[in-house]
Scaffold this motif. Structure first.
Motif, short mmCIF file in Angstrom:
data_model
loop_
_atom_site.label_atom_id
_atom_site.label_comp_id
_atom_site.label_asym_id
_atom_site.label_seq_id
_atom_site.Cartn_x
_atom_site.Cartn_y
_atom_site.Cartn_z
N GLY A 196 34.60 39.50 32.15
CA GLY A 196 34.74 39.92 33.55
C GLY A 196 35.96 40.81 33.71
O GLY A 196 36.99 40.56 33.07
N GLU A 210 38.38 42.61 36.75
CA GLU A 210 38.68 42.68 38.19
C GLU A 210 39.86 43.63 38.41
O GLU A 210 40.92 43.48 37.79
CB GLU A 210 39.02 41.25 38.68
CG GLU A 210 39.89 41.16 39.92
CD GLU A 210 39.26 41.74 41.18
OE1 GLU A 210 38.03 41.74 41.30
OE2 GLU A 210 40.04 42.22 42.04
N ALA A 235 30.88 42.23 33.09
CA ALA A 235 30.80 42.17 34.56
C ALA A 235 32.05 42.82 35.13
O ALA A 235 33.15 42.60 34.63
CB ALA A 235 30.71 40.72 35.01
N GLY A 247 32.43 36.94 44.13
CA GLY A 247 33.28 36.23 43.16
C GLY A 247 34.05 35.10 43.85
O GLY A 247 34.04 33.96 43.39
N ILE A 276 34.79 36.67 38.72
CA ILE A 276 33.92 37.85 38.56
C ILE A 276 33.01 37.64 37.35
O ILE A 276 31.81 37.95 37.39
CB ILE A 276 34.79 39.14 38.37
CG1 ILE A 276 35.72 39.34 39.59
CG2 ILE A 276 33.92 40.37 38.10
CD1 ILE A 276 35.01 39.51 40.93
N ALA A 277 33.58 37.08 36.28
CA ALA A 277 32.79 36.82 35.07
C ALA A 277 31.68 35.81 35.38
O ALA A 277 30.53 35.98 34.93
CB ALA A 277 33.69 36.30 33.95
N GLY A 303 29.07 37.41 37.51
CA GLY A 303 28.33 38.32 36.63
C GLY A 303 27.38 37.55 35.72
O GLY A 303 26.26 38.01 35.44
#
Ligand code: KG4
Length: 340
Positions: A7, A9, A77, A114, A313-314, A317
């Motif tokens: 991920g 960001e 992601a 997220g 975020i990961a 994703g």
């Protein structure tokens, strides 16, 4: 078969990279930018430049700490928006480059999604219970204040949102105006613990439905302080704890009134909070308290997952990858994303 997601960001002033394996966190690296401290807010151009400096070491470190090789990554992601365009461009361009170099697919993530899924970052050494679907998320950050109904990890409905300022903005702007420092949320949170929340009252908005408004309460505080200071120049210095406690209570009352209304309207009793303001200690106590009173199951994210981080975020994703979503190579970042 296991799925490993990297991920990335970079929506605001934190450069972060994280690796998750089947939703379990292997690493989460965050480089917070200090260059903005003197300006009382994030300076977009400085933020993009700092992201450029940070992105390679941060991603390399995240892969190294996860104990994997870059070839083991199944998907990349990245945060597509909302956020500062220059900052988002750095993360998006890096994700594209890596995607081409490793020949691995990309998945784009809405930053807010997220925050909403922060409670699903699994940790091997610290198992926590996850909300079940559907749940309500009170999403409160520097840029947004929303009540979101979450039906699945990829299925959202915004039930209400701010029509002007975000609640984090109210914390930040009022703190700045009172000369208390930036970011305002943590400062007001700390001072409020020493003050009387019932001492002063500030105007509350009357907005129909489940929408929020925070610009009026902000103005109410500004006029209040200005008028009192005209009579007594040391008023602010002598009363800042009570002012902060009363102001914070007003913001939390506004947030909770609509959250309670949303729970009643939908009949949903699974309730989470997310975003930077979800670190606020009084808000966390209040959500827990109201939850006990009303029979809700409440889920509070760990402090480290309340502010911007690539772990969330990961994970977001990861769910999108499982749902079959892939981002095209010509994807562009967007500063505003109306929907999820
Ligand atoms: O989610 P976030 O890190 O950034 C985005 O807006 O995306 O949120 C930052 C916001 C700032 O407005 C900051 O003042 C607020 O979160 N914040 C807090 C606390 N910690 C951070 N607000 C209230 N109490 C806190 N303890």
């Amino acid at each position: 078969m296991s799925v490993i997601v990297l991920g990335i960001e970079s929506s605001c002033d934190d450069t972060s990279a994280a690796v998750v394996k089947d939703g379990y966190l292997l690493s989460n690296v965050i480089a917070s930018q200090q260059v903005h401290k003197d300006f009382g807010g994030v300076v977009p151009e400085l933020a993009s430049r700092a992201h450029e400096l940070n992105i390679v070491p941060v991603v390399s470190r995240a892969i190294e700490m996860a104990g994997i090789t870059s070839e083991q990554i199944d998907a990349i992601a990245f945060t597509r928006g909302p956020g500062l365009l220059g900052s988002l461009l750095v993360g998006t361009s890096f994700a594209k480059t890596l995607s081409i170099a490793l020949d691995k697919p990309m998945v784009m993530v809405n930053h807010l999604q997220g925050h909403i899924l922060a409670g699903f970052v699994r940790q091997y050494d610290k198992p926590v219970s996850e909300p079940s679907f559907p749940y309500l998320c009170l999403l409160v950050s520097g840029g947004n204040s929303q009540i979101v109904r979450v039906d699945s990890p990829v299925d959202y409905e915004i039930l209400g949102q701010t029509i002007d300022d975000a609640v984090g903005e109210a914390f930040d702007k009022c703190s700045k105006m009172m000369g208390l420092g930036y970011p305002g949320g943590p400062v007001i949170d700390r001072l409020a613990k020493l003050g009387d929340p019932m001492k002063y009252t500030f105007a509350k908005p009357h907005i129909p439905g489940l929408d929020y408004s925070f610009s009026g309460v902000k103005t109410s505080l500004l006029y209040f302080v200005r008028d009192r200071m005209a009579e007594d120049p040391s008023f602010l210095e002598n009363n800042k704890e009570d002012i902060c406690a009363s102001f914070q209570k007003t913001l939390i009352d506004i947030l909770m009134d609509k959250l309670i209304k949303a729970a009643k309207q939908t009949g949903i009793r699974e309730v989470t909070i997310g975003g930077g303001v979800s670190a606020n200690s009084a808000l966390r106590e209040r959500v827990t308290l109201e939850g006990k009173k009303r029979g809700w199951n409440t889920y509070l994210p760990e402090f480290k997952f309340t502010t911007d981080n690539a772990a969330m975020i990961a994970v977001a994703g990861y769910f999108r990858y499982l749902a079959g979503e892939r981002a095209p190579l010509d994807v562009a970042p967007v500063s505003r994303l109306a929907d999820y």
